[in-house]
Motif scaffolding. Structure first.
Motif, PDB file in Angstrom:
ATOM      1  N   ASP A  81       0.833  -1.195   0.000  1.00  0.00           N
ATOM      2  CA  ASP A  81       0.000   0.000   0.000  1.00  0.00           C
ATOM      3  C   ASP A  81       0.869   1.246   0.000  1.00  0.00           C
ATOM      4  OD1 ASP A  81      -2.517  -1.403   0.192  1.00  0.00           O
ATOM      5  OD2 ASP A  81      -1.982  -1.820   2.279  1.00  0.00           O
ATOM      6  N   VAL A  82       0.577   2.150  -0.919  1.00  0.00           N
ATOM      7  CA  VAL A  82       1.289   3.425  -0.967  1.00  0.00           C
ATOM      8  C   VAL A  82       0.685   4.336   0.090  1.00  0.00           C
ATOM      9  CG1 VAL A  82       1.864   5.417  -2.399  1.00  0.00           C
ATOM     10  CG2 VAL A  82       1.766   3.133  -3.418  1.00  0.00           C
ATOM     11  N   ALA A  83       1.540   4.892   0.932  1.00  0.00           N
ATOM     12  CA  ALA A  83       1.073   5.774   1.997  1.00  0.00           C
ATOM     13  C   ALA A  83       0.551   7.077   1.402  1.00  0.00           C
ATOM     14  CB  ALA A  83       2.207   6.055   2.976  1.00  0.00           C
ATOM     15  N   GLY A  84      -0.537   7.574   1.947  1.00  0.00           N
ATOM     16  CA  GLY A  84      -1.149   8.802   1.455  1.00  0.00           C
ATOM     17  C   GLY A  84      -0.251  10.015   1.587  1.00  0.00           C
ATOM     18  N   HIS A  85       0.594  10.046   2.604  1.00  0.00           N
ATOM     19  CA  HIS A  85       1.446  11.210   2.865  1.00  0.00           C
ATOM     20  C   HIS A  85       2.684  11.255   1.978  1.00  0.00           C
ATOM     21  CE1 HIS A  85       3.315   8.123   5.381  1.00  0.00           C
ATOM     22  NE2 HIS A  85       4.412   8.848   5.328  1.00  0.00           N
ATOM     23  N   ASP A  86       3.076  10.116   1.395  1.00  0.00           N
ATOM     24  CA  ASP A  86       4.287  10.072   0.575  1.00  0.00           C
ATOM     25  C   ASP A  86       4.205   8.880  -0.362  1.00  0.00           C
ATOM     26  OD1 ASP A  86       6.833   9.916  -0.524  1.00  0.00           O
ATOM     27  OD2 ASP A  86       7.883  10.085   1.400  1.00  0.00           O
ATOM     28  N   ARG A  87       4.094   9.138  -1.658  1.00  0.00           N
ATOM     29  CA  ARG A  87       3.926   8.055  -2.629  1.00  0.00           C
ATOM     30  C   ARG A  87       5.138   7.136  -2.694  1.00  0.00           C
ATOM     31  NH1 ARG A  87       2.977  10.183  -8.036  1.00  0.00           N
ATOM     32  NH2 ARG A  87       2.592   8.002  -8.515  1.00  0.00           N
ATOM     33  N   ARG A  88       6.278   7.592  -2.206  1.00  0.00           N
ATOM     34  CA  ARG A  88       7.475   6.746  -2.203  1.00  0.00           C
ATOM     35  C   ARG A  88       7.482   5.783  -1.021  1.00  0.00           C
ATOM     36  NH1 ARG A  88      11.572  11.422  -1.873  1.00  0.00           N
ATOM     37  NH2 ARG A  88       9.835  12.039  -0.569  1.00  0.00           N
ATOM     38  N   HIS A  89       6.601   6.014  -0.082  1.00  0.00           N
ATOM     39  CA  HIS A  89       6.535   5.202   1.144  1.00  0.00           C
ATOM     40  C   HIS A  89       5.519   4.075   0.937  1.00  0.00           C
ATOM     41  CE1 HIS A  89       7.001   4.634   5.494  1.00  0.00           C
ATOM     42  NE2 HIS A  89       5.726   4.342   5.491  1.00  0.00           N
ATOM     43  N   VAL A  90       6.014   2.857   0.838  1.00  0.00           N
ATOM     44  CA  VAL A  90       5.150   1.694   0.619  1.00  0.00           C
ATOM     45  C   VAL A  90       5.094   0.878   1.898  1.00  0.00           C
ATOM     46  CG1 VAL A  90       4.833  -0.415  -0.727  1.00  0.00           C
ATOM     47  CG2 VAL A  90       5.716   1.645  -1.834  1.00  0.00           C
ATOM     48  N   GLU A  91       3.883   0.579   2.326  1.00  0.00           N
ATOM     49  CA  GLU A  91       3.695  -0.217   3.528  1.00  0.00           C
ATOM     50  C   GLU A  91       3.189  -1.603   3.163  1.00  0.00           C
ATOM     51  OE1 GLU A  91       1.100   2.158   5.958  1.00  0.00           O
ATOM     52  OE2 GLU A  91       2.819   3.211   6.832  1.00  0.00           O
ATOM     53  N   LEU A  92       3.689  -2.589   3.873  1.00  0.00           N
ATOM     54  CA  LEU A  92       3.319  -3.985   3.662  1.00  0.00           C
ATOM     55  C   LEU A  92       2.390  -4.442   4.770  1.00  0.00           C
ATOM     56  CD1 LEU A  92       6.924  -5.291   2.960  1.00  0.00           C
ATOM     57  CD2 LEU A  92       5.200  -4.679   1.248  1.00  0.00           C
ATOM     58  N   SER A  93       1.396  -5.201   4.383  1.00  0.00           N
ATOM     59  CA  SER A  93       0.484  -5.805   5.344  1.00  0.00           C
ATOM     60  C   SER A  93      -0.051  -7.095   4.741  1.00  0.00           C
ATOM     61  CB  SER A  93      -0.665  -4.851   5.679  1.00  0.00           C
ATOM     62  OG  SER A  93      -1.405  -4.557   4.508  1.00  0.00           O
ATOM     63  N   LEU A  94      -0.682  -7.892   5.559  1.00  0.00           N
ATOM     64  CA  LEU A  94      -1.250  -9.147   5.085  1.00  0.00           C
ATOM     65  C   LEU A  94      -2.641  -8.933   4.500  1.00  0.00           C
ATOM     66  CD1 LEU A  94      -0.307 -11.638   7.945  1.00  0.00           C
ATOM     67  CD2 LEU A  94       0.824 -11.335   5.738  1.00  0.00           C
ATOM     68  N   THR A  95      -2.956  -9.701   3.488  1.00  0.00           N
ATOM     69  CA  THR A  95      -4.325  -9.770   2.996  1.00  0.00           C
ATOM     70  C   THR A  95      -5.111 -10.639   3.978  1.00  0.00           C
ATOM     71  OG1 THR A  95      -3.911 -11.765   1.708  1.00  0.00           O
ATOM     72  CG2 THR A  95      -3.528  -9.642   0.586  1.00  0.00           C
ATOM     73  N   GLU A  96      -6.412 -10.730   3.783  1.00  0.00           N
ATOM     74  CA  GLU A  96      -7.207 -11.622   4.638  1.00  0.00           C
ATOM     75  C   GLU A  96      -6.697 -13.054   4.526  1.00  0.00           C
ATOM     76  OE1 GLU A  96     -11.482 -11.394   4.454  1.00  0.00           O
ATOM     77  OE2 GLU A  96     -11.384  -9.225   4.102  1.00  0.00           O
ATOM     78  N   GLU A  97      -6.394 -13.469   3.294  1.00  0.00           N
ATOM     79  CA  GLU A  97      -5.868 -14.826   3.083  1.00  0.00           C
ATOM     80  C   GLU A  97      -4.517 -14.988   3.777  1.00  0.00           C
ATOM     81  OE1 GLU A  97      -5.613 -18.737   2.074  1.00  0.00           O
ATOM     82  OE2 GLU A  97      -7.367 -17.431   1.915  1.00  0.00           O
TER      83      GLU A  97
END
Length: 151
Positions: A81-97
């Motif tokens: 997910d690209v962070a709203g405050h900085d397009r260069r900042h990508v955050e990783l998280s798990l999907t439901e699966e």
């Protein structure tokens, strides 16, 4: 064989056998032990940046986990997910699966930990842990593990 040499090989043997047992248990889930570590770290700490994730991994210590993450994204287990405050900042998280799979991985890990506890057979493991922490404390994998443990 001198004690330091035996210790080295005992650590290597324990690591290999532990990974073999874990890999065998994870095989039906379609993930490797390294992928499982990424999933579990994200389950416990998400959202994380790629660098933040890399700082907590023991399996990929010192290396970028980008290939592991790419594969997990392709499998539909991890979101980028690209962070709203900085397009260069990508955050990783798990999907439901990914989260469902993480819970299954946690159960497999718990079984492995129970077998390790049983093998310890009431021995005082604290001295072994203290020695191993001291041995790896200044090394990348040791630092990653210390960060995960909050030390």
């Amino acid at each position: 064989m001198r004690p330091a040499e035996e210790l080295r090989y005992l650590i290597l043997a324990a690591q290999r056998e532990g990974n073999r047992l874990l890999g065998r248990a994870l095989r039906p889930l379609g993930v490797t032990s390294s992928q499982a570590e990424v999933i579990r770290v994200l389950q416990e700490r998400a959202p994380l940046t790629l660098n933040g994730l890399g700082d907590l991994l023991v399996c990929e210590s010192g290396n970028s986990p980008s290939r592991l993450v790419d594969r997990l994204v392709t499998l539909g287990l991890v979101n980028r997910d690209v962070a709203g405050h900085d397009r260069r900042h990508v955050e990783l998280s798990l999907t439901e699966e990914g989260d469902r799979l993480g819970r299954r991985i946690a159960r497999i890990e718990e079984e492995l930990y129970r077998s390790i506890d049983a093998a310890a057979g009431g021995r005082d493991v604290d001295e072994v842990l203290a020695f191993l922490r001291a041995f790896v404390s200044d090394l990348p994998a040791g630092r990653a593990l210390a960060r995960r443990a909050g030390r």
